[in-house]
Design an enzyme around this catalytic site. Structure first.
Site, PDB file in Angstrom:
ATOM      1  N   HIS A   1       0.827  -1.219   0.000  1.00  0.00           N
ATOM      2  CA  HIS A   1       0.000   0.000   0.000  1.00  0.00           C
ATOM      3  C   HIS A   1       0.857   1.264   0.000  1.00  0.00           C
ATOM      4  O   HIS A   1       0.381   2.331  -0.375  1.00  0.00           O
ATOM      5  CB  HIS A   1      -1.006  -0.009   1.158  1.00  0.00           C
ATOM      6  CG  HIS A   1      -0.455   0.274   2.521  1.00  0.00           C
ATOM      7  ND1 HIS A   1      -0.159  -0.714   3.434  1.00  0.00           N
ATOM      8  CD2 HIS A   1      -0.181   1.436   3.153  1.00  0.00           C
ATOM      9  CE1 HIS A   1       0.273  -0.175   4.554  1.00  0.00           C
ATOM     10  NE2 HIS A   1       0.273   1.146   4.413  1.00  0.00           N
TER      11      HIS A   1
ATOM     12  N   ASP B   1       1.233  -7.777   2.178  1.00  0.00           N
ATOM     13  CA  ASP B   1       1.356  -6.330   1.981  1.00  0.00           C
ATOM     14  C   ASP B   1       2.825  -5.916   1.838  1.00  0.00           C
ATOM     15  O   ASP B   1       3.431  -5.395   2.767  1.00  0.00           O
ATOM     16  CB  ASP B   1       0.701  -5.608   3.158  1.00  0.00           C
ATOM     17  CG  ASP B   1       0.453  -4.132   2.874  1.00  0.00           C
ATOM     18  OD1 ASP B   1       0.921  -3.635   1.838  1.00  0.00           O
ATOM     19  OD2 ASP B   1      -0.227  -3.473   3.682  1.00  0.00           O
TER      20      ASP B   1
ATOM     21  N   SER C   1       4.090   2.508   8.243  1.00  0.00           N
ATOM     22  CA  SER C   1       3.817   1.483   7.242  1.00  0.00           C
ATOM     23  C   SER C   1       5.080   1.177   6.454  1.00  0.00           C
ATOM     24  O   SER C   1       5.743   2.081   5.944  1.00  0.00           O
ATOM     25  CB  SER C   1       2.722   1.957   6.292  1.00  0.00           C
ATOM     26  OG  SER C   1       1.476   2.007   6.933  1.00  0.00           O
TER      27      SER C   1
END
Length: 712
Positions: A84, A220, A647
């Site tokens: 992402h 991810d 992230s």
């Protein structure tokens, strides 16, 4: 939960650091004293974590694209981050004919790696404390303008002293609401290329339904490579550039983990507000975030309507939609978590303790009235703050507003030039036009403009609203935009070829935008004194709060600077409203690939899986990446303290070996940006073994694994 107590010597004295709460500046690790972290599982020395003169852990961690974190995993510039985080770059490199977002992508040799325009990574070179230097020139009797002038002058001087004539980017940040100051020296690399990505069905498995939830089964990650010039220096993209050699690359652990094992995360957390008062939290969850949620949901609905009709539009708006959806769910989750966890009551209890100290005779003059003043500040600005949330979502999603503003002054200046001046400016102007109209769907944007302005008119208090927006015909603003110079790339270029200052001055869209911008400026002027008082009161309150609780572990709020958080592998209490896909409560710290297949729904946008993936799972060919207990891991939990910006951050064992990539938090603790909940707050990570298996087995890109250092 396991805790590690680290004694950190700050300039102002000694503070103690908890293992699972707090995001700590790496420079502070060099000042450890009094506690043997070896017993807790850390095997690195402070010098091995942060060093200015020698290779250290910090040299493997980069800020990725300005809003995420990534880690170097090879001496050939290879890095890992979340899928992402790479999403925007992957979408930009995708077309309906070569849809890397949907189908995945793997470069089989370096010449096939794809340059990602506008993407950069930032390495931390060093940092230092300049609190004494700046505070020596400040006092509480200064006006906001006087204070700002002093700080700005010092910032500029510090930047000049440390940039080495532009070689480095130097950023100075305030901490503890302006009570302390540190500067950071960075080196930016701008040639970053996509190397590999799993398809969206793996990298975003679970979609919005599973976002912020546990258990998760999301692969991810994405793979990029950093390039430099022949001398190893940062350079714009060039075919002659070579993979850069980082000072440090993380070794990778294949050993696995169990509950209680030491774990640390280093990254660039974006923003927390842990010292927000109860009045601020009430404003946030009762007024500000509900406005954000409503406006972002409307924007999502408009985008999805057009994305579902056309694959090109789906790719063009994929990154924007994903970003808006992420924050939409985050803000609603924050509201729910604050209410469920009694956050406001907890804050009030802390404030009651503070007031006992503040009302002592020796403290009352400075600190006794600031909480009352802060409460008054919020009362005066409440409706204005709501307007800011609707306005921010309008500006973020209605591109006709932003592109008209961005191009307006540029085209006016262009129109004012003589022939020679226009010739000199034309390339700059056309480049700007190319950028703002890239992948723009005019019909979508017309409806977005109508919808977002109409919502603004319906929801914003007239006393604080923009008169220009309130007077606009929201049902027909799209017609206004379509008749404008700014309607399309072609109409903007037509103006460039036939410039007319009178025409642009009369442009209806630019008039609307200029009026809106001017209204915003006037509103800022109107509330300037209140905002000035709020900033001062917040600074004094936090200064007093720290002095009132000398035994408490105070740490600076996150502000996109590199931080370390320590903790351990942890479980999360099970919920009766969730399916756990065979995982027992005892083992509720990881998910496996069988649980991922159990969630599979053919043709479902969020839970579909590629047939190749299903075939590989059926064969059970997991090789060296299978856990010693027989399962193929996908995601796992730790109790590290992270937030947005983390992230892609590496989660590491005590030796600094990569265990996985942090990518999310859990919905039970979405109040985490304003308060740390010891019971509920967790980090969700993608297991590095799942990453490597996907690269090697699914992507047939084992040559990338050969660049890495794997430790069994």
């Amino acid at each position: 939960m396991k805790r590690i107590f680290l004694l950190l010597t700050f300039m102002m004295g000694f503070l103690q650091m908890k293992a699972d709460e707090g995001m700590w500046l790496l420079m502070m690790i060099k000042r450890l004293n009094g506690v043997d972290m070896q017993k807790q599982g850390l095997k690195l020395t402070p010098e091995e974590i942060y060093s200015v003169n020698n290779s250290s852990l910090k040299d493997a961690i980069v800020q990725f694209g300005g809003g995420c974190t990534a880690e170097m995993v090879s001496k050939e510039g290879l890095l890992l981050t979340n899928h992402h985080c790479g999403y925007g770059a992957i979408a930009d490199l995708s077309t309906p004919a070569k849809d890397h977002l949907t189908n995945g992508f793997w470069a089989m040799k370096k010449s096939e790696e794809l340059p990602s325009k506008g993407l950069s990574v930032r390495f931390l070179v060093r940092m230092d404390d300049v609190t004494k230097r700046i505070n020596a020139k400040l006092n509480n009797n200064m006006s906001a303008d006087e204070r700002k002038a002093v700080i700005d002058a010092e910032y500029k001087a510090i930047q000049t002293e440390n940039s080495e004539n532009g070689k480095y980017a130097v950023v100075v940040r305030d901490f503890f609401n302006g009570n302390e100051f540190y500067y950071f020296v960075y080196q930016d690399f701008k040639d970053v290329r996509l190397v590999g990505t799993p398809p969206n069905s793996l990298g975003k498995f679970g979609g919005d339904t599973d976002n912020w939830e546990w258990p998760r089964h999301t692969v991810d990650f994405s793979v990029f490579r950093v390039y430099a010039d022949a001398n190893g220096n940062p350079a714009e993209y060039s075919p002659s550039n070579v993979p850069m050699t980082p000072k440090h690359a993380l070794p990778i652990s294949l050993k696995g983990y169990k509950p209680g094992d030491f774990a640390m995360i280093v990254g660039f957390p974006g923003r927390t507000n842990r010292y927000l008062t109860s009045y601020g939290i009430e404003q946030m969850v009762n007024k500000d975030y509900p406005a954000w949620v409503e406006a972002s949901k409307l924007a999502m609905d408009v985008m999805k309507k057009y994305m579902d009709k056309d694959q090109a539009t789906k790719l063009d708006y994929a990154s924007q939609y994903a970003s808006v959806a992420n924050y939409w769910k985050n803000r609603q989750g924050t509201i729910d978590a604050v209410m469920a966890n009694g956050t406001i009551s907890s804050k009030r209890a802390l404030e009651d303790k503070y007031m006992t100290w503040a009302l002592l005779p020796e403290n009352q003059a400075m600190y006794g009235g600031v909480l009352t003043d802060i409460k008054s500040n919020y009362a005066q600005t409440s409706n204005r703050n709501v307007e800011r949330n609707y306005s921010s979502q309008l500006q973020r999603n209605a591109k006709y507003i932003t592109l008209s503003y961005q191009l307006g002054s540029l085209l006016k200046t262009y129109a004012d030039q003589d022939a020679n001046g226009r010739a000199a400016m034309k390339t700059k102007v056309t480049d700007a036009i190319d950028k703002v109209y890239d992948k723009l769907n005019t019909q979508l944007e017309g409806e977005m403009l109508n919808s977002m302005v109409n919502l603004y008119q319906q929801k914003v208090n007239k006393d604080v609203a923009s008169p220009t927006l309130m007077a606009a015909d929201a049902k027909n603003l799209s017609l206004l935009a379509f008749s404008s110079i700014f309607a399309t790339k072609e109409s903007a270029m037509n103006f460039v070829n036939n410039p007319d200052r009178l025409k642009i001055d009369a442009d209806p869209m630019l008039k609307l935008v200029d009026g809106f911008v001017n209204d915003q400026k006037l509103a800022g002027d109107k509330f300037a004194k209140v905002d000035e008082a709020f900033a001062k009161n917040s600074r004094i309150f936090l200064d007093g709060l720290r002095k009132s609780q000398p035994e408490k572990d105070f740490y600076p709020d996150a502000n996109s600077t590199m931080r370390l958080t320590t903790g351990s592998i942890a479980t999360l209490p099970e919920r009766t409203d969730r399916k756990y896909f065979g995982i027992s409560e005892k083992n509720n710290y990881y998910t496996d690939i069988n649980g991922m297949v159990a969630k599979y729904k053919k043709g479902d946008e969020e839970f579909d899986l590629p047939q190749r993936f299903l075939d590989l799972v059926k064969k059970k060919d997991f090789g060296r990446y299978k856990d010693k207990n027989g399962y193929m891991p996908v995601n796992f939990l730790s109790n590290n303290d992270i937030t947005g910006g983390n992230s892609g951050s590496p989660i590491m064992d005590g030796y600094g070996r990569l265990l996985g990539l942090a990518f999310d938090g859990n919905s039970e603790a979405l109040s985490g940006d304003i308060i740390f909940d010891q019971k509920w707050q967790k980090t969700i990570n993608v297991d590095i073994r799942m990453v490597l298996w996907t690269i090697e087995k699914y992507g047939n890109a084992g040559h990338l694994i050969s660049e890495m250092t794997l430790v069994k």
